[in-house]
Design a protein around this motif. Structure first.
Motif, PDB file in Angstrom:
ATOM      1  N   VAL A   1       0.844  -1.196   0.000  1.00  0.00           N
ATOM      2  CA  VAL A   1       0.000   0.000   0.000  1.00  0.00           C
ATOM      3  C   VAL A   1       0.883   1.252   0.000  1.00  0.00           C
ATOM      4  CG1 VAL A   1      -1.610   1.307   1.465  1.00  0.00           C
ATOM      5  CG2 VAL A   1      -1.958  -1.121   1.114  1.00  0.00           C
ATOM      6  N   GLN A   2       0.392   2.295  -0.662  1.00  0.00           N
ATOM      7  CA  GLN A   2       1.080   3.577  -0.642  1.00  0.00           C
ATOM      8  C   GLN A   2       1.195   4.051   0.810  1.00  0.00           C
ATOM      9  OE1 GLN A   2      -0.728   6.406  -3.466  1.00  0.00           O
ATOM     10  NE2 GLN A   2      -1.814   4.624  -4.311  1.00  0.00           N
ATOM     11  N   GLU A   3       2.338   4.661   1.132  1.00  0.00           N
ATOM     12  CA  GLU A   3       2.600   5.056   2.519  1.00  0.00           C
ATOM     13  C   GLU A   3       1.500   5.943   3.103  1.00  0.00           C
ATOM     14  OE1 GLU A   3       6.532   6.524   3.312  1.00  0.00           O
ATOM     15  OE2 GLU A   3       7.411   5.059   1.949  1.00  0.00           O
ATOM     16  N   ASN A   4       0.970   6.849   2.312  1.00  0.00           N
ATOM     17  CA  ASN A   4      -0.053   7.768   2.817  1.00  0.00           C
ATOM     18  C   ASN A   4      -1.460   7.156   2.821  1.00  0.00           C
ATOM     19  OD1 ASN A   4      -0.187   7.795   0.004  1.00  0.00           O
ATOM     20  ND2 ASN A   4      -0.846   9.912  -0.082  1.00  0.00           N
ATOM     21  N   LYS A   5      -1.572   5.885   2.460  1.00  0.00           N
ATOM     22  CA  LYS A   5      -2.874   5.208   2.405  1.00  0.00           C
ATOM     23  C   LYS A   5      -2.982   4.042   3.390  1.00  0.00           C
ATOM     24  CE  LYS A   5      -4.306   7.573  -1.237  1.00  0.00           C
ATOM     25  NZ  LYS A   5      -5.439   8.460  -1.201  1.00  0.00           N
ATOM     26  N   VAL A   6      -1.981   3.880   4.260  1.00  0.00           N
ATOM     27  CA  VAL A   6      -1.938   2.731   5.163  1.00  0.00           C
ATOM     28  C   VAL A   6      -3.145   2.686   6.103  1.00  0.00           C
ATOM     29  CG1 VAL A   6      -0.658   1.645   7.055  1.00  0.00           C
ATOM     30  CG2 VAL A   6       0.557   2.434   5.017  1.00  0.00           C
ATOM     31  N   GLU A   7      -3.494   3.796   6.715  1.00  0.00           N
ATOM     32  CA  GLU A   7      -4.623   3.800   7.659  1.00  0.00           C
ATOM     33  C   GLU A   7      -5.937   3.470   6.960  1.00  0.00           C
ATOM     34  OE1 GLU A   7      -4.314   3.762  10.959  1.00  0.00           O
ATOM     35  OE2 GLU A   7      -2.165   3.816  10.512  1.00  0.00           O
TER      36      GLU A   7
ATOM     37  N   ALA B   1      -8.340   0.132   7.719  1.00  0.00           N
ATOM     38  CA  ALA B   1      -9.784   0.215   7.987  1.00  0.00           C
ATOM     39  C   ALA B   1     -10.574  -0.652   7.009  1.00  0.00           C
ATOM     40  CB  ALA B   1     -10.241   1.667   7.902  1.00  0.00           C
ATOM     41  N   LEU B   2     -10.191  -0.621   5.757  1.00  0.00           N
ATOM     42  CA  LEU B   2     -10.876  -1.423   4.743  1.00  0.00           C
ATOM     43  C   LEU B   2     -10.700  -2.915   5.013  1.00  0.00           C
ATOM     44  CD1 LEU B   2     -12.533  -1.237   2.131  1.00  0.00           C
ATOM     45  CD2 LEU B   2     -10.379  -1.182   0.873  1.00  0.00           C
ATOM     46  N   LEU B   3      -9.481  -3.303   5.370  1.00  0.00           N
ATOM     47  CA  LEU B   3      -9.225  -4.713   5.686  1.00  0.00           C
ATOM     48  C   LEU B   3      -9.989  -5.139   6.933  1.00  0.00           C
ATOM     49  CD1 LEU B   3      -5.429  -4.797   4.888  1.00  0.00           C
ATOM     50  CD2 LEU B   3      -7.209  -6.063   3.682  1.00  0.00           C
ATOM     51  N   ALA B   4     -10.016  -4.286   7.954  1.00  0.00           N
ATOM     52  CA  ALA B   4     -10.757  -4.612   9.181  1.00  0.00           C
ATOM     53  C   ALA B   4     -12.233  -4.837   8.863  1.00  0.00           C
ATOM     54  CB  ALA B   4     -10.587  -3.500  10.207  1.00  0.00           C
ATOM     55  N   GLU B   5     -12.789  -3.979   8.009  1.00  0.00           N
ATOM     56  CA  GLU B   5     -14.192  -4.138   7.613  1.00  0.00           C
ATOM     57  C   GLU B   5     -14.408  -5.469   6.892  1.00  0.00           C
ATOM     58  OE1 GLU B   5     -17.340  -1.360   5.348  1.00  0.00           O
ATOM     59  OE2 GLU B   5     -15.635  -1.979   4.100  1.00  0.00           O
ATOM     60  N   SER B   6     -13.496  -5.818   5.992  1.00  0.00           N
ATOM     61  CA  SER B   6     -13.667  -7.066   5.233  1.00  0.00           C
ATOM     62  C   SER B   6     -13.542  -8.285   6.148  1.00  0.00           C
ATOM     63  CB  SER B   6     -12.681  -7.143   4.072  1.00  0.00           C
ATOM     64  OG  SER B   6     -11.378  -7.418   4.505  1.00  0.00           O
ATOM     65  N   PHE B   7     -12.618  -8.245   7.108  1.00  0.00           N
ATOM     66  CA  PHE B   7     -12.474  -9.366   8.039  1.00  0.00           C
ATOM     67  C   PHE B   7     -13.711  -9.492   8.925  1.00  0.00           C
ATOM     68  CE2 PHE B   7      -7.602  -8.578   7.897  1.00  0.00           C
ATOM     69  CZ  PHE B   7      -7.521  -9.226   6.671  1.00  0.00           C
TER      70      PHE B   7
ATOM     71  N   ILE C   1      -7.444  -1.536  -4.671  1.00  0.00           N
ATOM     72  CA  ILE C   1      -6.480  -1.323  -5.763  1.00  0.00           C
ATOM     73  C   ILE C   1      -6.030   0.136  -5.796  1.00  0.00           C
ATOM     74  CG2 ILE C   1      -6.252  -1.291  -8.297  1.00  0.00           C
ATOM     75  CD1 ILE C   1      -6.118  -4.134  -7.044  1.00  0.00           C
ATOM     76  N   ALA C   2      -6.949   1.042  -5.530  1.00  0.00           N
ATOM     77  CA  ALA C   2      -6.629   2.470  -5.557  1.00  0.00           C
ATOM     78  C   ALA C   2      -5.635   2.865  -4.465  1.00  0.00           C
ATOM     79  CB  ALA C   2      -7.911   3.287  -5.413  1.00  0.00           C
ATOM     80  N   LEU C   3      -5.494   2.037  -3.437  1.00  0.00           N
ATOM     81  CA  LEU C   3      -4.593   2.341  -2.331  1.00  0.00           C
ATOM     82  C   LEU C   3      -3.183   1.778  -2.522  1.00  0.00           C
ATOM     83  CD1 LEU C   3      -7.023   1.547   0.629  1.00  0.00           C
ATOM     84  CD2 LEU C   3      -6.684   3.726  -0.540  1.00  0.00           C
ATOM     85  N   LEU C   4      -3.034   0.926  -3.513  1.00  0.00           N
ATOM     86  CA  LEU C   4      -1.763   0.230  -3.721  1.00  0.00           C
ATOM     87  C   LEU C   4      -0.729   1.074  -4.442  1.00  0.00           C
ATOM     88  CD1 LEU C   4      -3.180  -3.191  -4.923  1.00  0.00           C
ATOM     89  CD2 LEU C   4      -2.280  -2.667  -2.648  1.00  0.00           C
ATOM     90  N   LYS C   5       0.527   0.714  -4.223  1.00  0.00           N
ATOM     91  CA  LYS C   5       1.614   1.286  -5.020  1.00  0.00           C
ATOM     92  C   LYS C   5       1.412   0.776  -6.450  1.00  0.00           C
ATOM     93  CE  LYS C   5       4.751   0.905  -1.097  1.00  0.00           C
ATOM     94  NZ  LYS C   5       5.838   0.082  -0.529  1.00  0.00           N
TER      95      LYS C   5
END
Length: 77
Positions: free
Chosen positions: A16-22, A26-32, A53-57
């Protein structure tokens, strides 16, 4: 999180892009949470994938996208 989720979490956060980690956390927590509740559906993942995908490098998009698409094929439509 179970072990598979922890591995996926670490895998994604490394890409993930450094500025998109948080936002990714949150997105992963929601999916889990949806997985544990039994509400993780094909419709949900079809929205989750483009958001993640939009959050990835840029150099990691193809790799992660192919993994998520493979996973989504195992879900019921």
């Amino acid at each position: 999180m179970n072990q598979g989720q922890e591995q996926f979490f670490a895998f994604i956060l490394e890409r993930v892009q450094e500025n998109k980690v948080e936002e990714a956390k949150a997105l992963l927590a929601e999916s889990f949470k949806k997985q544990s509740e039994g509400t993780f559906t094909y419709d949900y993942i079809s929205k989750f994938i483009p958001t993640m995908i939009a959050l990835l490098k840029p150099e990691n998009v193809e790799e992660v996208q192919s993994i998520m698409v493979q996973f989504s094929k195992n879900l019921k439509h």
